[in-house]
Design an enzyme around this catalytic site. Sequence first.
Site, PDB file in Angstrom:
ATOM      1  CD  GLU A 163      -2.760   1.101   2.542  1.00  0.00           C
ATOM      2  OE1 GLU A 163      -3.889   1.616   2.472  1.00  0.00           O
ATOM      3  OE2 GLU A 163      -2.315   0.561   3.579  1.00  0.00           O
TER       4      GLU A 163
ATOM      5  CE  LYS B 140      -7.522   0.810   3.743  1.00  0.00           C
ATOM      6  NZ  LYS B 140      -6.338   1.512   4.321  1.00  0.00           N
TER       7      LYS B 140
ATOM      8  CB  CYS C 220      -4.206  -1.566   4.872  1.00  0.00           C
ATOM      9  SG  CYS C 220      -3.211  -1.071   6.302  1.00  0.00           S
TER      10      CYS C 220
END
Length: 282
Positions: A57, A130, A170
Amino acid sequence: MNPARSAPPSPRSAAGSFRIAAIQTVSGPDVAQNLEVVAGLVAEAAATGARLVALPEYFPVISADEQAKVRIREHDGSGPLQSCLADLAQRHGVWLVGGTIPLVAEADDKVRNSTLVFDDQGRRVARYDKIHLFGFQRGAERYDESASIEAGAEVCAFDAPVGRVGLSVCYDLRFPELFRAMREVDLIILPAAFTYTTGRAHWEVLLRARAIENQCYVMAPAQGGRHPSGRVTWGHTMIIDPWGEVLACQEEGPGVVLADLDPARIASVRESLPALRHRCLV
């Protein structure tokens, strides 16, 4: 650079298996410098025989200025970051999962934190934005991704030579319903920039849980170390097998983490413990 937790795979993958590679970086505010580091690590991974390579990321930029990523955002389908990823994939003949890059959002002052996938010919084959945005505060340590990032809404899985691959990023790691929504996949990829505080407490146990409950490989390329901004990321880039065994791990510093994805291993785990077939709630 710390060594992998377990011995690296042999120079050639075993028959029927696929070499996969996770890249760890410690990105700073200089985009050109970050891309140079990434290019070298992708070349290193490809030289080992890796067929699929994944970046962490925020690989293009990590800065104390949260608007830095807004300033380098690109329109979907064009821009130097996307061109760099396509070129690296084609040049090295690998499937490249481009960590995350900032793409234009609906809001003028925000970005989509997007994972783009390019095949070994440099063609874009998948995009995931995301979904879950990180927020954390403990003392002076504070993060609020929603201030500069616009959340995505769609689950993404795609077919590759290594099998069916699901994408996440994440903070998504903490939401198991996302991974169930991918249906059956052979590999979950989770680019990350976990904080040192939350990573030390939860990173490995959550990654292993996602591998065990979905009976698939999990590959988590991470940011790992002290960044020029002063931020410290947890690192511990990992590749985990469907039984929850950590095959390889690099604790901190730039590097390449390698393992072989074996479809027979997935089939064996699912046959001996058919938990996916035993699901009652969908």
